[in-house]
Motif scaffolding. Sequence first.
Motif, short mmCIF file in Angstrom:
data_model
loop_
_atom_site.label_atom_id
_atom_site.label_comp_id
_atom_site.label_asym_id
_atom_site.label_seq_id
_atom_site.Cartn_x
_atom_site.Cartn_y
_atom_site.Cartn_z
N ARG A 152 -47.10 92.90 48.61
CA ARG A 152 -46.53 93.32 47.33
C ARG A 152 -47.63 93.84 46.38
NH1 ARG A 152 -45.74 95.61 43.57
NH2 ARG A 152 -44.58 95.11 41.70
N TYR A 153 -48.78 93.15 46.43
CA TYR A 153 -49.84 93.52 45.48
C TYR A 153 -51.03 94.15 46.21
CZ TYR A 153 -46.85 90.58 42.61
OH TYR A 153 -45.75 90.05 41.96
N ALA A 154 -50.68 95.07 47.11
CA ALA A 154 -51.71 95.73 47.93
C ALA A 154 -52.69 96.48 47.05
CB ALA A 154 -51.02 96.70 48.89
N MET A 155 -53.93 96.49 47.48
CA MET A 155 -54.96 97.24 46.77
C MET A 155 -54.74 98.74 47.02
SD MET A 155 -56.73 95.37 45.05
CE MET A 155 -56.16 93.69 44.87
N THR A 156 -54.69 99.51 45.98
CA THR A 156 -54.56 100.96 46.11
C THR A 156 -55.54 101.59 45.13
OG1 THR A 156 -52.89 101.07 44.38
CG2 THR A 156 -52.08 100.83 46.64
N ALA A 157 -55.80 102.87 45.34
CA ALA A 157 -56.75 103.56 44.46
C ALA A 157 -56.24 103.59 43.03
CB ALA A 157 -56.99 104.97 44.98
N MET A 207 -46.28 102.52 35.96
CA MET A 207 -47.42 101.61 36.14
C MET A 207 -47.00 100.18 36.48
SD MET A 207 -50.03 102.93 33.21
CE MET A 207 -48.99 103.83 32.09
N GLN A 208 -45.69 99.94 36.59
CA GLN A 208 -45.20 98.59 36.89
C GLN A 208 -45.83 97.58 35.96
OE1 GLN A 208 -45.49 97.76 41.11
NE2 GLN A 208 -44.72 99.79 41.67
N ALA A 209 -45.71 97.85 34.67
CA ALA A 209 -46.30 96.98 33.65
C ALA A 209 -45.38 96.97 32.43
CB ALA A 209 -47.67 97.51 33.26
N PRO A 210 -45.49 95.94 31.60
CA PRO A 210 -44.68 95.94 30.39
C PRO A 210 -45.23 96.92 29.35
CG PRO A 210 -46.03 93.96 30.47
CD PRO A 210 -46.26 94.70 31.76
N ALA A 211 -44.32 97.63 28.68
CA ALA A 211 -44.72 98.54 27.60
C ALA A 211 -44.07 98.06 26.31
CB ALA A 211 -44.29 99.96 27.91
N ALA A 271 -41.12 100.54 47.83
CA ALA A 271 -41.55 100.44 49.23
C ALA A 271 -40.33 100.56 50.13
CB ALA A 271 -42.23 99.10 49.46
N ALA A 272 -40.49 101.27 51.24
CA ALA A 272 -39.42 101.38 52.22
C ALA A 272 -39.66 100.36 53.33
CB ALA A 272 -39.38 102.79 52.80
N ALA A 273 -38.64 100.14 54.14
CA ALA A 273 -38.76 99.17 55.24
C ALA A 273 -39.99 99.50 56.09
CB ALA A 273 -37.51 99.22 56.10
N PRO A 274 -40.67 98.47 56.59
CA PRO A 274 -41.94 98.69 57.29
C PRO A 274 -41.77 99.50 58.58
CG PRO A 274 -41.19 96.43 57.62
CD PRO A 274 -40.24 97.07 56.63
N ALA A 275 -42.78 100.32 58.86
CA ALA A 275 -42.75 101.13 60.06
C ALA A 275 -42.81 100.23 61.29
CB ALA A 275 -43.91 102.12 60.05
N GLY A 295 -54.15 101.53 41.77
CA GLY A 295 -53.82 100.19 41.28
C GLY A 295 -52.32 99.90 41.36
N VAL A 296 -51.52 100.95 41.55
CA VAL A 296 -50.07 100.76 41.65
C VAL A 296 -49.71 100.52 43.11
CG1 VAL A 296 -47.81 101.82 41.28
CG2 VAL A 296 -49.68 102.28 39.67
N SER A 297 -48.98 99.44 43.39
CA SER A 297 -48.60 99.14 44.77
C SER A 297 -47.10 99.38 44.93
CB SER A 297 -48.88 97.69 45.12
OG SER A 297 -49.98 97.21 44.40
N PRO A 298 -46.67 99.92 46.07
CA PRO A 298 -45.24 100.14 46.28
C PRO A 298 -44.47 98.83 46.14
CG PRO A 298 -46.54 101.20 48.00
CD PRO A 298 -47.49 100.35 47.22
#
Lengths: 280, 582
Positions: free
Chosen positions: B403-408, B357-361, B391-395, B410-413
């Motif tokens: 970095r903080y792209a909106m995704t369903a 979740m890319q968050a502190p636990a 995230a891999a190098a851009p196509a 909530g986790v962004s690559p």
Amino acid sequence: MESCAQKKKYAAKDYKSDLKPIWCPGCGDYTVLNAITRALAELALPPEEVAVVSGIGCSSRIPAYTSVYGFHGVHGRALPVATGLKLARPDLTVLVTGGDGDGFSIGGNHFLHACRRNVDLTYIVMDNQVYGMTKGQASPTTAPDWEGSKLTPEGTGINPFQPLVVGLASGANFIARVSSSDPINMARIMVEAIQHPGFSLVQVLSPCVTFRPEQQEWRDIVRTAVVDYTDDAARAARRLMTDDGFNVGKVLYKGSRPPFRPEFENTNGSVTELEARFAL
Amino acid sequence: MTINSVSLVIAGSGGAGVVTAGSLLLDAAAQAGWYALMSRSSGPQIRGGEAAAMLRFATEPIMSHDDSFHLLMAIDWDNIGRFSAEIPLVATSLIVGDPAHGPAPAALLGGTPRQAALAMTDIAGKIENGRPNMVALGAIAGLIGLPPEAMQAVVEKSLKRKGQAAIDASMAAFHAGFAAAADLPAIPKLPAVAAATEPRWSITGNEATGLGVIRGGVRFVAAYPITPATEVLEWLAPSLAKVGGMLVQAEDELASINQIIGASYGGVPAMTATSGPGLSLMIESLGLAVAAEVPLVVVDVMRVGPSTGIATKSEQSDLNIAVYGLHGDAPHIVVAANSVPDCLFTTQWAVHLAEAMQAPALVLTDQAMGQARAIVPKPAELAFIGQRLTAAAPAVEGERYKRYAMTASGVSPMAIPGTRGLTHTADGLEHNEFGTPSSQASDHQAQMDKRSRKLTQFNYGDHWADIEDSEVGAGDTAIITWGSSTGPAREALRRYAAAGGKARLISLRLIAPVQPEKMAAALQGIKRAVVVEQSHSGQFYRMLRAFYELPARTVSLHHGGPLAFGPNQILEQLNQLNAGSA
Ligand SMILES: Cc1ncc(C[n+]2csc(CCOP(=O)(O)OP(=O)(O)O)c2C)c(N)n1
Ligand code: SF4
Ligand SMILES: [Mg+2]
């Protein structure tokens, strides 16, 4: 990562982002940003292999104005973030940027220990002897009789902190002072600082034109240091303790202490081996 | 069936000596095929001073101490009276002391235990290099039915380097004590069991915590020493080195949390361990990890607070700071281990959650489980490995990375430094999708939604709680608890069932984010509940009240540390609930 067959040449602008700085016109930090990008171009470091880490303050805004990897953390904690990053990723070139308040007041303890630990970092402090971002309070490097802040209308009455003396005593491996009014020398010294192994401390006299307008005179007061750097800490200490703070444009001290660089040495142990020690 | 067990304490002023004696006994019990649990208590002295090793042995796994002890074996009496509250003794208990050290202190006699004398010093004096501690261990073995061969094996192993003479002297003293036990009043004996066939481990909660994070994939640790978390670090330092990781001793907790933020931003899973005072210092930067979306694990081995409190003793009172301590709305993960072996499961799970979740636990354990050693069935292999969406190098060359792209989900690559074309600045300032600082309401709203969505939409599976019914079913009564209080609650449930009662135990492992739907399902058909926790103000009960629909008749059983709940205390509460008198 591909092994680059031929070194790509970079220009300073390749290290700049499109973001427009929030700084006041005339702020010394603009030329510091320029010098950093110029130094990186000079070193031809691929932007993705460089990271700039900062805390909070006007000067701490630098990471987002570059096109390298950046980390903009909380007030005073840039050095530990950079320490963790460099130890975990020794392949990266890690710079730390910030102000006198961020580095010497709230982050003072980390400053001592970063010098002492001597991780291979380059710490660029934009010293304007004031808290710019919070609109002009006295910082640790402010003169005792400065009466410009409502918080300390009669001055602080406290002797200023001596970053370079303290840095030397704490073990910094490279010490220099530069003036933001001399971008060429600033970039040259940053190149040296980045190249020097261990913890490099670069103090930049960077005027806050808004809350310390008198600092605009610095460009006329500063002088190029007459003596070249020493590798003798005792001599450097004597020099720094008698200096008036305006000798700029030269490296003052270069040490040869090996950097703190614990290895991620894989001794070929396995988690199963660790577990075996608990088995009855 | 209730657990068939023997509980005893070895106490004395010898500091480490008492704990060493306890460890030998624990190892011998394991050798004999018994399960065991050992906790320790010590006075405020840095070295030496009064100490007590509390042990419980059983023929099946145990998670908790009993309500009282069958035996107190005192090597001497210096200041041992201070432990009286931690060593409940009743009329059937037995105190054995050495007449050379005079009578037992009155503080220990409140429960009118039986008393007997064992001249440990005299007996040891007659044996060359004989030690009173070994005489005491011999007498204990005789009293509880521990076969001498089990101790022989353990002593041979632990004194191997000192040579055969040392082994013989120790065993001679042990046998003399064993023989003397025949003249002492009886306490329950444990039946001999066939040596264990299934694999077992001897492990402390703090070691299990260290192993859990390594199994989860952590390879960078920065920390500042603090009781009772230091053993986690002491175990991790050499262990990390063996698996290609490192531990850095930082200048303070502000540095440790920020160093691990740096390492994790660099792509290396990272953690730190501390206790309440250190956690307090880390709070601002935990918020940074929330905002900048940097995964990391912080283990808080809780001790008695507030302030420096009682550094060496346990309490479940950091729940509030763990859940609510951060400024702003700061969605983060809080999990809690509920036993010595569960420290392994829960910390490994925490690494998995943080990375996913890319968050502190935050992981809450405590002194009681951290510093306790247990003989347990070998813990299962777990599939939780920290796996970060990178995230891999851009196509498309030149396309700007969000970095903080909106995704369903909530986790962004996440782009790891070194990746070409994805440079960006991670920021604790509110930002837009690119990471660019923004003070616009819409960006704040969108990023808040995203950070909270990551946690609320995650599939936590069944691990959110340990749920256990009495053999005959759940009935309409529940015990709701967490952390160290789970051990005595489990045992209370068994005693309740043995007396014909039906109840369900719900021990929460996932403290935050809260799981109202799962709790509602777990509370289906439950009409009464008791909430058990070791907190003076009932922090857990208040949290449950705020976030969950609880049965109409829910009572709170809480007290501050360092005393743990005994199973009967919880059992009594269950009985009262059902008698309608609660
Ligand atoms: C914990 C905390 N305390 C206070 C502040 C407020 N604050 C922000 S920047 C700053 C001082 C910055 O001074 P300096 O580091 O010299 O940077 P400058 O703005 O002068 O470049 C302060 C006090 C904060 N952000 N966080
Ligand atoms: S307030 Fe001072 S330091 Fe900050 S941007 Fe303006 S001139 Fe620069
Ligand atoms: Mg400043």
